[in-house]
Scaffold this motif. Structure first.
Motif, short mmCIF file in Angstrom:
data_model
loop_
_atom_site.label_atom_id
_atom_site.label_comp_id
_atom_site.label_asym_id
_atom_site.label_seq_id
_atom_site.Cartn_x
_atom_site.Cartn_y
_atom_site.Cartn_z
N GLN A 262 42.04 38.12 44.53
CA GLN A 262 41.81 37.10 45.55
C GLN A 262 41.24 35.84 44.91
O GLN A 262 41.67 34.72 45.22
N LYS A 263 40.26 35.99 44.06
CA LYS A 263 39.60 34.84 43.44
C LYS A 263 40.52 34.10 42.48
O LYS A 263 40.53 32.87 42.45
N GLY B 8 43.22 35.34 49.64
CA GLY B 8 42.08 34.78 48.94
C GLY B 8 42.23 33.29 48.67
O GLY B 8 43.31 32.72 48.87
N GLU C 41 40.30 26.69 44.50
CA GLU C 41 39.27 26.69 45.54
C GLU C 41 38.03 27.46 45.09
O GLU C 41 36.90 27.12 45.47
N THR C 42 38.22 28.50 44.30
CA THR C 42 37.07 29.22 43.77
C THR C 42 36.28 28.34 42.83
O THR C 42 35.04 28.32 42.86
N GLY D 17 34.34 25.90 44.86
CA GLY D 17 33.18 26.58 45.45
C GLY D 17 32.07 26.79 44.44
O GLY D 17 30.89 26.65 44.77
N ALA E 173 34.61 30.15 37.58
CA ALA E 173 35.57 30.81 38.48
C ALA E 173 36.38 31.86 37.72
O ALA E 173 36.65 32.95 38.26
N GLY F 188 36.29 35.88 38.48
CA GLY F 188 37.53 36.58 38.86
C GLY F 188 37.68 37.80 38.04
O GLY F 188 38.06 38.86 38.36
#
Length: 100
Positions: free
Chosen positions: A66-67, A74, A79-80, A83, A96, A100
């Motif tokens: 997902q990450k 995800g 986007e990770t 974030g 990130a 992951g």
């Protein structure tokens, strides 16, 4: 002063080992022996750990997918990373990738 062989807390002085600490003697405990009919639990422990690994392993892999890849709804890597930067981890892309 003469000391008599008296009992302390129900234990004869002859069975008390170790030095006195503030007037209290400590007896060393002997390890308990397992009963003769005790069954070895190693195979069941191994089977239980296998089940835990088979359940948690795919869950952790799916979470990482997902990450990193955006699979299973995800956010994906971009986007990770955004974030992570929002949380204060700069630059966000290496963090990130590590998450992951």
């Amino acid at each position: 002063m003469r000391r008599y062989a008296r009992q302390e807390h129900g234990v004869p002085r002859s069975q008390v080992d170790g030095p006195a600490v503030r007037g209290v003697r400590v007896r060393q405990l002997q390890p308990r022996r397992a009963p003769a009919d005790d069954v070895d639990d190693a195979p069941m422990l191994g089977a239980g750990l296998l089940v835990v690994r088979l359940v948690l392993g795919p869950l952790m892999a799916a979470h990482g997918a997902q990450k990193l890849f955006g699979w299973f709804g995800g956010p994906g890597l971009r986007e990770t990373a955004a974030g992570m930067e929002h949380l204060g981890f700069r630059p966000g892309l290496p963090f990130a990738l590590a998450a992951g």
